[in-house]
Write a protein that holds these residues in place. Structure first.
Motif, PDB file in Angstrom:
ATOM      1  N   ILE A  43       1.352   2.418   0.917  1.00 51.89           N
ATOM      2  CA  ILE A  43       0.890   1.503  -0.415  1.00 51.89           C
ATOM      3  C   ILE A  43       1.998   0.762  -0.963  1.00 51.89           C
ATOM      4  CG2 ILE A  43      -0.199   1.888  -2.575  1.00 51.89           C
ATOM      5  CD1 ILE A  43      -1.787   3.884  -1.580  1.00 51.89           C
ATOM      6  N   ILE A  44       3.092   1.438  -1.333  1.00 50.65           N
ATOM      7  CA  ILE A  44       4.222   0.931  -1.819  1.00 50.65           C
ATOM      8  C   ILE A  44       4.840  -0.245  -0.917  1.00 50.65           C
ATOM      9  CG2 ILE A  44       6.739   1.309  -2.369  1.00 50.65           C
ATOM     10  CD1 ILE A  44       6.067   4.268  -3.204  1.00 50.65           C
ATOM     11  N   SER A  45       4.932   0.024   0.397  1.00 51.87           N
ATOM     12  CA  SER A  45       5.383  -1.060   1.233  1.00 51.87           C
ATOM     13  C   SER A  45       4.401  -2.174   1.203  1.00 51.87           C
ATOM     14  CB  SER A  45       5.662  -0.697   2.754  1.00 51.87           C
ATOM     15  OG  SER A  45       4.619  -0.468   3.649  1.00 51.87           O
ATOM     16  N   PHE A  46       3.060  -2.196   1.087  1.00 49.86           N
ATOM     17  CA  PHE A  46       2.203  -3.140   1.106  1.00 49.86           C
ATOM     18  C   PHE A  46       2.153  -4.001  -0.321  1.00 49.86           C
ATOM     19  CE2 PHE A  46      -1.836  -4.723  -1.094  1.00 49.86           C
ATOM     20  CZ  PHE A  46      -1.969  -5.605  -0.094  1.00 49.86           C
ATOM     21  N   MET A  47       2.417  -3.345  -1.380  1.00 45.96           N
ATOM     22  CA  MET A  47       2.763  -3.884  -2.642  1.00 45.96           C
ATOM     23  C   MET A  47       3.852  -4.742  -2.789  1.00 45.96           C
ATOM     24  SD  MET A  47       0.001  -2.963  -4.270  1.00 45.96           S
ATOM     25  CE  MET A  47       0.205  -3.558  -5.748  1.00 45.96           C
ATOM     26  N   TYR A  48       5.065  -3.907  -2.327  1.00 39.95           N
ATOM     27  CA  TYR A  48       6.383  -4.759  -1.987  1.00 39.95           C
ATOM     28  C   TYR A  48       6.051  -5.954  -1.187  1.00 39.95           C
ATOM     29  CZ  TYR A  48       9.213  -0.946  -4.190  1.00 39.95           C
ATOM     30  OH  TYR A  48       9.733   0.051  -5.075  1.00 39.95           O
ATOM     31  N   LYS A  49       5.749  -5.939  -0.101  1.00 42.64           N
ATOM     32  CA  LYS A  49       5.636  -7.178   0.674  1.00 42.64           C
ATOM     33  C   LYS A  49       4.694  -8.356   0.131  1.00 42.64           C
ATOM     34  CE  LYS A  49       5.195  -5.280   4.831  1.00 42.64           C
ATOM     35  NZ  LYS A  49       4.552  -4.513   5.726  1.00 42.64           N
ATOM     36  N   LEU A  68      -6.977  -5.952  -3.531  1.00 48.09           N
ATOM     37  CA  LEU A  68      -7.722  -4.756  -3.066  1.00 48.09           C
ATOM     38  C   LEU A  68      -8.040  -4.795  -1.591  1.00 48.09           C
ATOM     39  CD1 LEU A  68      -8.966  -3.064  -6.417  1.00 48.09           C
ATOM     40  CD2 LEU A  68      -6.934  -2.221  -5.217  1.00 48.09           C
ATOM     41  N   THR A  69      -8.793  -6.037  -1.503  1.00 45.94           N
ATOM     42  CA  THR A  69      -9.460  -6.189  -0.212  1.00 45.94           C
ATOM     43  C   THR A  69      -8.193  -6.240   0.782  1.00 45.94           C
ATOM     44  OG1 THR A  69     -11.176  -7.413  -1.045  1.00 45.94           O
ATOM     45  CG2 THR A  69     -10.744  -7.505   1.362  1.00 45.94           C
ATOM     46  N   LYS A  70      -7.149  -6.991   0.550  1.00 46.02           N
ATOM     47  CA  LYS A  70      -5.938  -6.952   1.576  1.00 46.02           C
ATOM     48  C   LYS A  70      -5.334  -5.469   1.694  1.00 46.02           C
ATOM     49  CE  LYS A  70      -4.138 -11.649   0.759  1.00 46.02           C
ATOM     50  NZ  LYS A  70      -3.134 -12.471  -0.177  1.00 46.02           N
ATOM     51  N   LEU A  71      -5.341  -4.744   0.527  1.00 40.15           N
ATOM     52  CA  LEU A  71      -4.635  -3.380   0.527  1.00 40.15           C
ATOM     53  C   LEU A  71      -5.475  -2.658   1.621  1.00 40.15           C
ATOM     54  CD1 LEU A  71      -3.000  -0.906   0.103  1.00 40.15           C
ATOM     55  CD2 LEU A  71      -4.522  -0.662  -2.020  1.00 40.15           C
ATOM     56  N   VAL A  72      -6.947  -2.571   1.631  1.00 38.81           N
ATOM     57  CA  VAL A  72      -7.853  -1.988   2.341  1.00 38.81           C
ATOM     58  C   VAL A  72      -7.488  -2.225   3.877  1.00 38.81           C
ATOM     59  CG1 VAL A  72     -10.302  -1.388   2.996  1.00 38.81           C
ATOM     60  CG2 VAL A  72      -9.378  -0.887   0.590  1.00 38.81           C
ATOM     61  N   HIS A  73      -7.734  -3.580   3.968  1.00 42.64           N
ATOM     62  CA  HIS A  73      -7.308  -4.180   5.413  1.00 42.64           C
ATOM     63  C   HIS A  73      -6.071  -3.795   6.081  1.00 42.64           C
ATOM     64  CE1 HIS A  73     -10.563  -7.454   4.977  1.00 42.64           C
ATOM     65  NE2 HIS A  73     -11.255  -6.548   5.032  1.00 42.64           N
ATOM     66  N   HIS A  74      -5.126  -3.689   5.057  1.00 41.85           N
ATOM     67  CA  HIS A  74      -3.674  -3.265   5.383  1.00 41.85           C
ATOM     68  C   HIS A  74      -3.916  -1.670   5.912  1.00 41.85           C
ATOM     69  CE1 HIS A  74       0.613  -2.457   5.488  1.00 41.85           C
ATOM     70  NE2 HIS A  74       0.307  -1.627   4.606  1.00 41.85           N
ATOM     71  N   THR A 113      -8.900  -4.983   9.815  1.00 42.20           N
ATOM     72  CA  THR A 113      -9.660  -5.956   9.243  1.00 42.20           C
ATOM     73  C   THR A 113     -11.202  -5.636   9.522  1.00 42.20           C
ATOM     74  OG1 THR A 113      -8.857  -7.332  10.936  1.00 42.20           O
ATOM     75  CG2 THR A 113      -7.937  -7.875   8.875  1.00 42.20           C
ATOM     76  N   ASP A 114     -11.723  -4.919  10.354  1.00 42.83           N
ATOM     77  CA  ASP A 114     -12.940  -4.480  10.930  1.00 42.83           C
ATOM     78  C   ASP A 114     -13.587  -3.575   9.906  1.00 42.83           C
ATOM     79  OD1 ASP A 114     -11.543  -2.815  12.096  1.00 42.83           O
ATOM     80  OD2 ASP A 114     -12.094  -3.289  14.400  1.00 42.83           O
ATOM     81  N   VAL A 115     -12.798  -2.861   9.027  1.00 43.13           N
ATOM     82  CA  VAL A 115     -13.468  -1.866   8.231  1.00 43.13           C
ATOM     83  C   VAL A 115     -14.748  -2.493   7.307  1.00 43.13           C
ATOM     84  CG1 VAL A 115     -11.764  -2.204   6.360  1.00 43.13           C
ATOM     85  CG2 VAL A 115     -13.158  -0.081   6.598  1.00 43.13           C
ATOM     86  N   GLU A 116     -15.759  -2.011   7.184  1.00 47.62           N
ATOM     87  CA  GLU A 116     -16.923  -2.273   6.410  1.00 47.62           C
ATOM     88  C   GLU A 116     -16.758  -1.812   4.874  1.00 47.62           C
ATOM     89  OE1 GLU A 116     -21.212  -2.409   7.239  1.00 47.62           O
ATOM     90  OE2 GLU A 116     -20.377  -1.298   8.886  1.00 47.62           O
ATOM     91  N   SER A 160     -16.325  -3.805 -14.619  1.00 45.73           N
ATOM     92  CA  SER A 160     -15.833  -2.998 -13.717  1.00 45.73           C
ATOM     93  C   SER A 160     -16.557  -2.655 -12.390  1.00 45.73           C
ATOM     94  CB  SER A 160     -15.869  -1.542 -14.558  1.00 45.73           C
ATOM     95  OG  SER A 160     -15.276  -1.562 -15.890  1.00 45.73           O
ATOM     96  N   PHE A 161     -15.527  -2.527 -11.440  1.00 46.75           N
ATOM     97  CA  PHE A 161     -16.321  -2.215  -9.939  1.00 46.75           C
ATOM     98  C   PHE A 161     -15.847  -0.985  -9.249  1.00 46.75           C
ATOM     99  CE2 PHE A 161     -15.321  -6.755 -11.536  1.00 46.75           C
ATOM    100  CZ  PHE A 161     -16.358  -7.380 -11.279  1.00 46.75           C
ATOM    101  N   GLU A 162     -16.318  -0.744  -8.310  1.00 45.30           N
ATOM    102  CA  GLU A 162     -15.917   0.123  -7.678  1.00 45.30           C
ATOM    103  C   GLU A 162     -15.945  -0.439  -5.928  1.00 45.30           C
ATOM    104  OE1 GLU A 162     -17.266   4.381  -9.739  1.00 45.30           O
ATOM    105  OE2 GLU A 162     -18.566   3.517  -8.480  1.00 45.30           O
ATOM    106  N   LEU A 163     -15.190   0.030  -5.193  1.00 46.20           N
ATOM    107  CA  LEU A 163     -14.909  -0.334  -3.739  1.00 46.20           C
ATOM    108  C   LEU A 163     -15.356   0.641  -2.945  1.00 46.20           C
ATOM    109  CD1 LEU A 163     -14.181  -2.513  -1.791  1.00 46.20           C
ATOM    110  CD2 LEU A 163     -11.891  -1.856  -1.662  1.00 46.20           C
ATOM    111  N   GLU A 164     -16.093   0.467  -2.038  1.00 48.71           N
ATOM    112  CA  GLU A 164     -16.510   1.710  -1.103  1.00 48.71           C
ATOM    113  C   GLU A 164     -16.275   1.025   0.336  1.00 48.71           C
ATOM    114  OE1 GLU A 164     -20.165   3.264  -3.767  1.00 48.71           O
ATOM    115  OE2 GLU A 164     -20.741   2.135  -2.173  1.00 48.71           O
ATOM    116  N   VAL A 165     -16.101   2.263   1.327  1.00 46.61           N
ATOM    117  CA  VAL A 165     -15.811   1.919   2.464  1.00 46.61           C
ATOM    118  C   VAL A 165     -16.700   2.469   3.483  1.00 46.61           C
ATOM    119  CG1 VAL A 165     -13.666   1.364   2.505  1.00 46.61           C
ATOM    120  CG2 VAL A 165     -14.230   3.647   3.044  1.00 46.61           C
TER     121      VAL A 165
END
Ligand code: FA5
Ligand code: MG
Length: 417
Positions: free
Chosen positions: A62-68, A214-220, A224-227, A241-246
């Protein structure tokens, strides 16, 4: 690579008639006190900082995603990371700073762990939002252990880990390519889409930026084919406010909560001229799906059958957890002087497995030294035994171990010490 992943030792815990003492700090007991020795011993475990632990791999990922993903104009990361803040916080931070009302269910002693009326084991990493914003930060991630009184089963444990992200924006960062006539704030009405203080366009832009991140984080993390799907929800500290579900094993699994930060929190923290978003996600939920770990309790295991599957891995490595037996491990060490010319470790592994068969789970070199006088080399290997269907007894392990020692002597020429 982990940044100095040091883990502290187990905390010293003492309950007296009037105090709870933790690592030399005294908390006076009152009618709110409901922490137990059993829950307090999880303090300092810091699984998220433990090299090779799945939660540590996920933290690094997660850190490397946020940094990049968020460089400043010189290419440096804009997010700073806080992953060793003290999980003992004031009830003010855990609740009041987040505008959580006095009668909110999350304050009930049946739902959280109080040291006393004023101190609590944090129930979420949001507890640190206001202090970090007030300290002048615009973009940060907090990671750490959180504590909630809850049942214990495959997906619930009273201690789990969260990652909190906060990002604030000044006006020019929201409207960088637009006419200066656009406004961040208005004296308006609260609607399902926005707070009374925000213009509709401000709220829309924040929501869009938040959901994109957050979508990019989840894809990372998952590919990218996660629902995924967004649902609307309520938190006292964000609106909307929102929740993200997979999708996970044909069911929707809630990964995180997020939203536009209540402007009152930014006023209280001394930054009335900025707006922002925040999210909080559960690390175990993500790690379970990522590594196919079936039971949340496994994260706390000291069992090397679990830990060795992640040892030495990099955060981007694909790992599928393989179930280990529920029966306990048993281990014996074998120490010997090496013959002239040494031995080939793979010969040793072969002999150990040849004699021990399926009950040998792991073999690892644990010690090695050279005798100062005669210069002979000594090695010590730990052999970890486990049966898939029953508990081994030490006597039968000793018997197998003796035979292994015999074969190592006759076939490799070592001298058992
Ligand atoms: C919160 O804790 C909010 N502080 C999140 C937040 C932060 C919202 C910033 C808005 C802005 P919640 O209680 O839903 O919300 O927990 C957040 C996530 O933690 C959940 O989505 C889930 O992934 C994880 N989580 C919650 N309870 C458990 C549990 N018992 N075991 C494992 N993971 C859990
Ligand atoms: Mg929730």
């Amino acid at each position: 690579q982990c940044r100095n992943c040091t883990t502290k030792s187990t905390p010293s815990i003492e309950f007296t008639a009037s105090t709870v003492n933790i690592d030399g700090r005294k908390f006076s007991r009152d009618k709110w006190t409901n922490v137990t020795p059993n829950i307090l011993k999880h303090l300092n475990r810091n699984l998220h900082l433990k090299p090779g632990h799945p939660l540590c791999l996920l933290r690094e990922n997660i850190i490397s995603f946020m940094y990049k993903s968020f460089p400043n104009r010189a290419g440096n990361p804009i997010f700073s990371i806080y992953d060793r803040l003290d999980p003992i916080v004031t009830t003010k931070k855990n609740f009041d700073s987040l505008l959580i009302p006095d009668d909110h269910p999350s304050r009930k002693p049946s739902d959280c762990y109080y040291l006393n009326k004023d101190f609590i084991l944090r129930g979420h990493t949001s507890a640190h939002q206001e202090e970090l914003i007030a300290s002048g930060l615009d973009s940060f991630v907090v990671m750490g252990d959180v504590y909630r009184r809850d049942e214990i089963d495959a997906s619930h444990f009273p201690v789990f880990h969260q990652a909190e992200g906060v990002r604030l924006f000044a006006k020019h960062q929201i409207f960088d390519d637009e006419k200066q006539s656009a406004e961040l704030f208005e004296d308006g009405k609260r609607t399902p889409l926005k707070q009374e203080y925000h213009t509709e366009i401000t709220s829309k832009k924040l929501q869009h930026d938040l959901k994109t991140c957050l979508t990019k984080l989840v894809h990372h993390l998952f590919g990218t084919d996660v629902e995924t799907r967004w649902t609307e929800t309520y938190f006292p500290f964000t609106h909307p406010s929102f929740e993200l579900e997979v999708k996970f094993q044909d069911k929707w699994l809630e990964l995180l909560g997020c939203g536009v930060i209540e402007q009152q929190i930014l006023y209280n923290a001394g930054v009335p001229d900025k707006v922002g978003w925040a999210f909080g996600l559960g690390l175990e939920r993500i790690a379970m799906r990522l590594y196919e770990i079936p039971d949340i309790r496994l994260f706390w295991s000291n069992d090397t059958g679990f830990l060795s599957q992640f040892e030495g891995a990099t955060p981007d490595k694909k790992i599928k957890y393989k179930a280990v037996s529920q029966y306990p491990q048993c281990f014996n060490d074998v120490s010997f002087w090496l013959p002239e010319g040494g031995i080939n470790p793979s010969d040793l592994y072969e002999i150990v497995r040849g004699v021990g068969g399926d009950i040998v789970e792991q073999v690892r070199l644990v010690d090695e030294f050279v005798h100062p006088k005669n210069k002979k080399r000594s090695q010590c290997y730990r052999i970890i035994y486990r049966h898939m269907e029953r508990t081994l007894n030490q006597a039968e392990v000793n018997e197998v171990h003796k035979r292994i020692e015999g074969q190592l002597t006759s076939e490799l020429g070592v001298t058992i010490r």
